[in-house]
Design an enzyme around this catalytic site. Sequence first.
Site, short mmCIF file in Angstrom:
data_model
loop_
_atom_site.label_atom_id
_atom_site.label_comp_id
_atom_site.label_asym_id
_atom_site.label_seq_id
_atom_site.Cartn_x
_atom_site.Cartn_y
_atom_site.Cartn_z
CG HIS A 51 -2.08 -0.98 1.03
ND1 HIS A 51 -3.11 -1.08 1.92
CD2 HIS A 51 -2.35 -1.85 0.03
CE1 HIS A 51 -3.97 -1.99 1.49
NE2 HIS A 51 -3.53 -2.48 0.35
CD GLU A 53 -1.70 4.19 3.33
OE1 GLU A 53 -1.35 3.49 2.36
OE2 GLU A 53 -2.87 4.35 3.67
CB ALA A 155 -15.88 11.09 -31.09
CB SER A 169 -17.92 7.33 -38.31
OG SER A 169 -17.36 6.03 -38.19
CD1 TRP A 171 -9.19 8.61 -38.41
CD2 TRP A 171 -10.52 7.75 -36.84
NE1 TRP A 171 -8.80 7.31 -38.19
CE2 TRP A 171 -9.59 6.77 -37.23
CE3 TRP A 171 -11.47 7.42 -35.87
CZ2 TRP A 171 -9.57 5.49 -36.68
CZ3 TRP A 171 -11.44 6.16 -35.33
CH2 TRP A 171 -10.50 5.21 -35.72
CG ASP A 201 -17.48 2.22 -36.14
OD1 ASP A 201 -17.84 2.57 -37.29
OD2 ASP A 201 -17.66 2.90 -35.13
CG LEU A 205 -14.15 -2.24 -28.44
CD1 LEU A 205 -15.33 -2.81 -27.64
CD2 LEU A 205 -14.30 -0.72 -28.52
NE ARG A 208 -5.32 1.12 -31.72
CZ ARG A 208 -6.60 0.79 -31.67
NH1 ARG A 208 -6.98 -0.36 -31.15
NH2 ARG A 208 -7.53 1.61 -32.12
C1 AOF Z 1 -4.55 1.83 2.06
N1 AOF Z 1 -3.53 2.13 1.22
O1 AOF Z 1 -2.54 2.05 -0.78
C2 AOF Z 1 -4.67 1.07 -0.57
C3 AOF Z 1 -5.76 0.81 0.31
O2 AOF Z 1 -6.32 -6.54 -0.44
P1 AOF Z 1 -5.53 -5.34 -0.07
O3 AOF Z 1 -4.65 -5.57 1.12
O4 AOF Z 1 -4.74 -4.76 -1.22
O5 AOF Z 1 -6.58 -4.24 0.41
C4 AOF Z 1 -7.41 -3.62 -0.48
C5 AOF Z 1 -8.31 -2.64 0.24
O6 AOF Z 1 -7.51 -1.75 1.02
C6 AOF Z 1 -9.09 -1.77 -0.71
O7 AOF Z 1 -10.36 -2.31 -0.99
C7 AOF Z 1 -9.19 -0.46 0.05
O8 AOF Z 1 -10.22 -0.49 1.01
C8 AOF Z 1 -7.85 -0.41 0.76
N2 AOF Z 1 -6.86 0.17 -0.14
N3 AOF Z 1 -5.66 1.22 1.58
O9 AOF Z 1 -4.45 2.09 3.25
C9 AOF Z 1 -3.53 1.78 -0.07
N4 AOF Z 1 -4.69 0.66 -1.86
ZN ZN Z 2 -3.33 -0.13 3.63
#
Ligand code: AOF
Ligand code: ZN
Length: 366
Positions: A51, A53, A155, A169, A171, A201, A205, A208
């Site tokens: 995460h 933090e 568009a 269409s 572009w 078209d 999807l 790119r």
């Molecule tokens: C945070 N910091 O950078 C993110 C958070 O399965 P996990 O451990 O990756 O947890 C996913 C959940 O954690 C996600 O649904 C959301 O609630 C939180 N994401 N939290 O403190 C982060 N990506």
């Molecule tokens: Zn976290």
Amino acid sequence: MSDEAYIGRALALAERGRGLVSPNPIVGAAVVSASGALAGEGWHEGPGTAHAEVVALREAGEAARGSTLYTSLEPCVHTGRTPPCVEAILAAGVARVVSAMRDPNPIVDGRGFAELERNGVEVRHGVLADEAARQNEAFVKHVRTGLPFVTWKMAASLDGKVAARDGSSRWITGESARADVHRLRAWSDAIVVGAGTALIDDPSLTVREPGYRGRPPLRVLVDGRGRVPATGDLFDDVAPTLVATTDLAPPERRDEWEDSGAEVVVLAAEGDRVPIGELVSLLGKRDLQGVLLEGGPTLAFAAIEEGVVDKVVLYFAPKLIGGVDAPTVLGGRGFAPISSAARLRVRSFDPIGEDLKVEADVHRDR
Ligand code: AOF
Ligand code: ZN
């Protein structure tokens, strides 16, 4: 620098994860040491990776002691694919946490802040909260409702035509607008088109976009009657494809789609159409949070009428096409009388190359 400025930095860092993190939110974090120096930065790069933090605290090392940690989302308290951020924050000796918003995920939802405060960490949250919620609009909607966040993109010429009367269409808009569409695709978990557009078209999807590192979004063809053969680019093996159809489609067609490697989902027909609301719920159940609806006009009107569209992104080219037989952005029956028109709130309008990009939210209280 102020709390607002550092939260702005955290929001910018979060953006580096866009297109990589689903079904997680994008998150950014910055550590500012007791002496006021920027000591660590981080962002989340996707499920199973650290995460934001934790990344920022690692970089800060000893400088995290007594620091302020800025995060774009409430730090988590749960053990998911990775250990709880709150534990890491306490272990690092952070003195103060400033967050943009609460994590709406029911397994967090305020508990992160509460746990920090209980352990003597000063907490401030709600700084640039609207920007943060918008940044994770798909995650926020999905975690609260189980439904994906649906963006309808189209568009058109300035007079609202999506093709000339002969069907040509390509572009209408210029290169910059088309590159922007690839960015929208890259940020989506699924891209949806109707049978009419697929026939005319032959869209691929695919994303790119130079340097794109994310998973290819799921391609979804909506074809209630089985009109689209499995020979087009939609059925190549560059990205997975799902066909949503009804029992009005000939069984041979369904076999043909399946033989090409596509997944076929048969839903109960509404008239002769795929029930778009049901399809959208089904995508939500599969943890697809951001859905990009690319048209055409018939499917788009059905989606707006059904109330499944959250946001509209329209690119207008400085051209006039005209012609009663030339299709416009929305088909179907249309709303009447005028008082029953779908109402939008414009978020932004920006020049993009020679074109104009308009982003608007659909009013929910129709
Ligand atoms: C945070 N910091 O950078 C993110 C958070 O399965 P996990 O451990 O990756 O947890 C996913 C959940 O954690 C996600 O649904 C959301 O609630 C939180 N994401 N939290 O403190 C982060 N990506
Ligand atoms: Zn976290």
